[in-house]
Motif scaffolding. Structure first.
Motif, PDB file in Angstrom:
ATOM      1  N   GLY A 145       1.805  17.723  -4.341  1.00 25.80           N
ATOM      2  CA  GLY A 145       0.846  17.679  -2.812  1.00 25.80           C
ATOM      3  C   GLY A 145      -0.152  19.151  -1.994  1.00 25.80           C
ATOM      4  O   GLY A 145      -1.116  18.491  -1.393  1.00 25.80           O
ATOM      5  N   ASP A 173     -10.348   5.710  -9.905  1.00 23.12           N
ATOM      6  CA  ASP A 173      -9.785   6.827 -10.039  1.00 23.12           C
ATOM      7  C   ASP A 173      -9.318   7.342 -11.357  1.00 23.12           C
ATOM      8  O   ASP A 173      -9.463   8.440 -11.553  1.00 23.12           O
ATOM      9  CB  ASP A 173      -8.742   7.467  -8.802  1.00 23.12           C
ATOM     10  CG  ASP A 173      -9.438   7.129  -7.323  1.00 23.12           C
ATOM     11  OD1 ASP A 173     -10.842   7.088  -7.489  1.00 23.12           O
ATOM     12  OD2 ASP A 173      -8.446   7.028  -6.228  1.00 23.12           O
ATOM     13  N   TRP A 186      -8.335  10.711  -3.966  1.00 23.68           N
ATOM     14  CA  TRP A 186      -7.872  12.813  -3.766  1.00 23.68           C
ATOM     15  C   TRP A 186      -8.672  13.029  -3.019  1.00 23.68           C
ATOM     16  O   TRP A 186      -8.389  14.450  -3.044  1.00 23.68           O
ATOM     17  CB  TRP A 186      -7.486  12.951  -5.373  1.00 23.68           C
ATOM     18  CG  TRP A 186      -8.672  13.090  -6.039  1.00 23.68           C
ATOM     19  CD1 TRP A 186      -8.826  12.227  -7.155  1.00 23.68           C
ATOM     20  CD2 TRP A 186     -10.208  13.327  -5.525  1.00 23.68           C
ATOM     21  NE1 TRP A 186     -10.170  11.658  -7.764  1.00 23.68           N
ATOM     22  CE2 TRP A 186     -11.254  12.897  -6.685  1.00 23.68           C
ATOM     23  CE3 TRP A 186     -10.991  14.295  -4.896  1.00 23.68           C
ATOM     24  CZ2 TRP A 186     -12.698  12.974  -7.155  1.00 23.68           C
ATOM     25  CZ3 TRP A 186     -12.492  14.802  -4.844  1.00 23.68           C
ATOM     26  CH2 TRP A 186     -12.617  13.867  -6.136  1.00 23.68           C
ATOM     27  N   SER A 187      -9.774  12.860  -2.788  1.00 23.21           N
ATOM     28  CA  SER A 187     -10.853  13.428  -1.878  1.00 23.21           C
ATOM     29  C   SER A 187     -10.391  13.110  -0.412  1.00 23.21           C
ATOM     30  O   SER A 187     -10.964  12.122   0.603  1.00 23.21           O
ATOM     31  CB  SER A 187     -11.505  12.767  -1.813  1.00 23.21           C
ATOM     32  OG  SER A 187     -13.161  13.691  -1.434  1.00 23.21           O
ATOM     33  N   ALA A 188      -9.494  13.984   0.098  1.00 21.04           N
ATOM     34  CA  ALA A 188      -8.992  13.657   1.526  1.00 21.04           C
ATOM     35  C   ALA A 188     -10.216  13.801   2.679  1.00 21.04           C
ATOM     36  O   ALA A 188      -9.750  12.988   3.641  1.00 21.04           O
ATOM     37  CB  ALA A 188      -7.659  14.791   1.791  1.00 21.04           C
ATOM     38  N   ARG A 219      -5.084  20.647  -6.486  1.00 23.24           N
ATOM     39  CA  ARG A 219      -3.617  20.460  -5.897  1.00 23.24           C
ATOM     40  C   ARG A 219      -2.886  20.294  -6.674  1.00 23.24           C
ATOM     41  O   ARG A 219      -3.255  20.154  -7.905  1.00 23.24           O
ATOM     42  CB  ARG A 219      -4.215  18.572  -5.347  1.00 23.24           C
ATOM     43  CG  ARG A 219      -5.536  18.346  -5.038  1.00 23.24           C
ATOM     44  CD  ARG A 219      -5.541  16.782  -4.955  1.00 23.24           C
ATOM     45  NE  ARG A 219      -5.742  16.044  -5.731  1.00 23.24           N
ATOM     46  CZ  ARG A 219      -6.370  15.846  -6.216  1.00 23.24           C
ATOM     47  NH1 ARG A 219      -7.658  16.617  -7.170  1.00 23.24           N
ATOM     48  NH2 ARG A 219      -5.306  14.747  -7.512  1.00 23.24           N
ATOM     49  N   ILE A 232       0.795  19.106  -8.738  1.00 21.07           N
ATOM     50  CA  ILE A 232       1.360  17.722  -8.230  1.00 21.07           C
ATOM     51  C   ILE A 232       2.382  17.966  -9.704  1.00 21.07           C
ATOM     52  O   ILE A 232       2.517  19.091 -10.394  1.00 21.07           O
ATOM     53  CB  ILE A 232       0.488  16.586  -9.035  1.00 21.07           C
ATOM     54  CG1 ILE A 232       0.143  17.378 -10.644  1.00 21.07           C
ATOM     55  CG2 ILE A 232      -0.954  16.704  -8.232  1.00 21.07           C
ATOM     56  CD1 ILE A 232      -0.484  16.199 -11.527  1.00 21.07           C
ATOM     57  N   ARG A 276      -7.865  19.682  -9.820  1.00 17.74           N
ATOM     58  CA  ARG A 276      -8.844  19.994  -9.085  1.00 17.74           C
ATOM     59  C   ARG A 276      -9.942  18.629  -9.534  1.00 17.74           C
ATOM     60  O   ARG A 276     -10.621  17.959 -10.076  1.00 17.74           O
ATOM     61  CB  ARG A 276      -9.915  21.247  -9.553  1.00 17.74           C
ATOM     62  CG  ARG A 276     -11.143  21.200  -8.885  1.00 17.74           C
ATOM     63  CD  ARG A 276     -11.858  22.482  -9.040  1.00 17.74           C
ATOM     64  NE  ARG A 276     -12.843  23.295  -8.454  1.00 17.74           N
ATOM     65  CZ  ARG A 276     -13.922  22.762  -8.646  1.00 17.74           C
ATOM     66  NH1 ARG A 276     -14.346  22.030  -9.496  1.00 17.74           N
ATOM     67  NH2 ARG A 276     -15.245  22.995  -7.556  1.00 17.74           N
ATOM     68  N   ARG A 306     -10.401  10.369 -15.027  1.00 19.43           N
ATOM     69  CA  ARG A 306      -8.810  10.716 -14.591  1.00 19.43           C
ATOM     70  C   ARG A 306      -9.345  10.707 -16.725  1.00 19.43           C
ATOM     71  O   ARG A 306      -9.281  12.101 -16.906  1.00 19.43           O
ATOM     72  CB  ARG A 306      -8.222  11.093 -14.295  1.00 19.43           C
ATOM     73  CG  ARG A 306      -6.953  12.165 -14.471  1.00 19.43           C
ATOM     74  CD  ARG A 306      -5.645  11.892 -13.742  1.00 19.43           C
ATOM     75  NE  ARG A 306      -4.979  10.749 -14.223  1.00 19.43           N
ATOM     76  CZ  ARG A 306      -4.899   9.673 -12.921  1.00 19.43           C
ATOM     77  NH1 ARG A 306      -5.257  10.319 -11.948  1.00 19.43           N
ATOM     78  NH2 ARG A 306      -4.111   8.513 -13.397  1.00 19.43           N
ATOM     79  N   ARG A 352      -9.194   2.616  -6.602  1.00 14.99           N
ATOM     80  CA  ARG A 352      -8.140   3.337  -7.373  1.00 14.99           C
ATOM     81  C   ARG A 352      -8.285   3.099  -9.296  1.00 14.99           C
ATOM     82  O   ARG A 352      -7.866   3.976  -9.579  1.00 14.99           O
ATOM     83  CB  ARG A 352      -6.510   2.908  -6.937  1.00 14.99           C
ATOM     84  CG  ARG A 352      -6.844   3.602  -4.965  1.00 14.99           C
ATOM     85  CD  ARG A 352      -5.483   2.457  -4.514  1.00 14.99           C
ATOM     86  NE  ARG A 352      -5.190   1.383  -4.438  1.00 14.99           N
ATOM     87  CZ  ARG A 352      -4.683   0.400  -4.096  1.00 14.99           C
ATOM     88  NH1 ARG A 352      -3.436   1.663  -3.379  1.00 14.99           N
ATOM     89  NH2 ARG A 352      -4.300  -0.315  -4.094  1.00 14.99           N
ATOM     90  N   PRO A 399     -10.533   7.668   2.101  1.00 17.28           N
ATOM     91  CA  PRO A 399      -9.799   7.687   0.288  1.00 17.28           C
ATOM     92  C   PRO A 399      -9.052   6.888   0.137  1.00 17.28           C
ATOM     93  O   PRO A 399      -8.630   5.852   0.509  1.00 17.28           O
ATOM     94  CB  PRO A 399      -9.083   8.975   0.738  1.00 17.28           C
ATOM     95  CG  PRO A 399      -8.959   9.719   2.569  1.00 17.28           C
ATOM     96  CD  PRO A 399      -9.796   8.942   3.470  1.00 17.28           C
TER      97      PRO A 399
END
Length: 299
Positions: free
Chosen positions: A225, A15, A138-140, A180, A182, A195, A19, A12, A155
């Protein structure tokens, strides 16, 4: 974050790194790649880093290239059980297997524009080892296949594939790049659209004004979400990614507005490409950028 990740191995954290890379780092690089922005706002104008001490230089101009040079070291790392793939970028890398042999990894992808990542795994010889691949939180609905065979993933973890790898093996990832919505942290009436790792932004160059009261009551038709469908479009002016994003008025009238990736927004370093990320729940004025300064903030 990179050093903490090396100590604990929490995907994470990657992640968060990704970003930062796809948004603030790439967005800070000037359009002609000769200078860097000192500060990247979430609403307003980017500006060049000021010259320091009459040296024709600035610490941002030195630190930016250092950050870019660090990325290959983060993209593929080494675990005692085998290679670790953190970032999904086209290219090749070499890592060690537990026996000390070498495995070549060849990655083909246009991510983050596209959702597909193909990885060729070519060890010097057939050998059992573990290949770790980051599955973004975030990749469900990530799909992972090894030689066409599906592998379950979760995920926010590393998918660990432990097997006897041989030259010519292939791994494919399909990431969930649905956009998504937020919410701004705290009790604030603002939302943003993201995205994958990419934050979307309005840029004054491409955001069209709506006639009459066209802005009145306009809002993103989703809550915190929620998934929204955005459509990729081609836009000139050096914009890497652009999308038509759906909006809806209180009466149910629908329209679309253009948004682009944050890194592409604001490259003129002037009011001509004023940008905005956080959107008020009600876009209740004709000028989305009303009240946003025409000059970059100085920090």
């Amino acid at each position: 974050l990179a050093q903490v990740h090396r100590l604990g191995g929490d995907p994470r954290l990657v992640d968060d790194l990704a970003r930062s890379v796809y948004n603030s780092l790439l967005g800070a690089l000037g359009a002609d790649a000769t200078w860097w922005s000192h500060y990247s706002p979430l609403a307003g104008v980017r500006g060049p880093a000021p010259e320091q001490c009459d040296m024709h230089q600035n610490c941002c101009v030195a630190s930016g290239p250092r950050a870019l040079a660090l990325l290959p070291q983060l993209a593929v790392m080494q675990h005692r059980e085998g290679p670790v793939i953190n970032l999904f970028c086209a290219g090749s890398a070499r890592a060690a297997t537990p026996s000390g042999a070498t495995v070549a990894l060849n990655v083909e992808t246009d991510y983050p524009a596209g959702d597909a990542v193909a990885i060729g795994v070519n060890p010097d010889r057939a050998e059992e080892f573990a290949l770790r691949m980051r599955v973004p939180a975030w990749s469900a609905t990530t799909e992972l296949r090894v030689n066409g065979e599906s592998v379950p993933v979760e995920p926010g973890t590393y998918a660990i594939v432990r097997r006897t790898w041989a030259p010519g093996d292939t791994v494919t990832l399909k990431l969930d790049l649905r956009a998504r919505v937020i919410a701004m942290p705290g009790d604030h009436p603002y939302t943003a659209v993201v995205r994958g790792p990419v934050v979307l932004a309005f840029d004054k160059r491409i955001t069209r004004n709506l006639d009459g009261d066209g802005w009145a009551g306009l809002r993103v038709p989703a809550g915190e979400g929620d998934i929204i469908e955005v459509r990729p479009v081609a836009v000139a002016g050096g914009i890497r990614l652009a999308f038509e994003v759906p909006f809806r008025s209180a009466s149910g009238r629908e329209t679309t507005l253009l948004m682009c990736d944050y890194a592409s927004a604001g490259p003129t370093w002037s009011a001509a490409s004023k940008l905005r990320v956080w959107l008020p729940h009600d876009l209740d004025g004709r000028d989305l950028f009303a009240g946003v300064a025409d000059e970059p903030e100085r920090t």
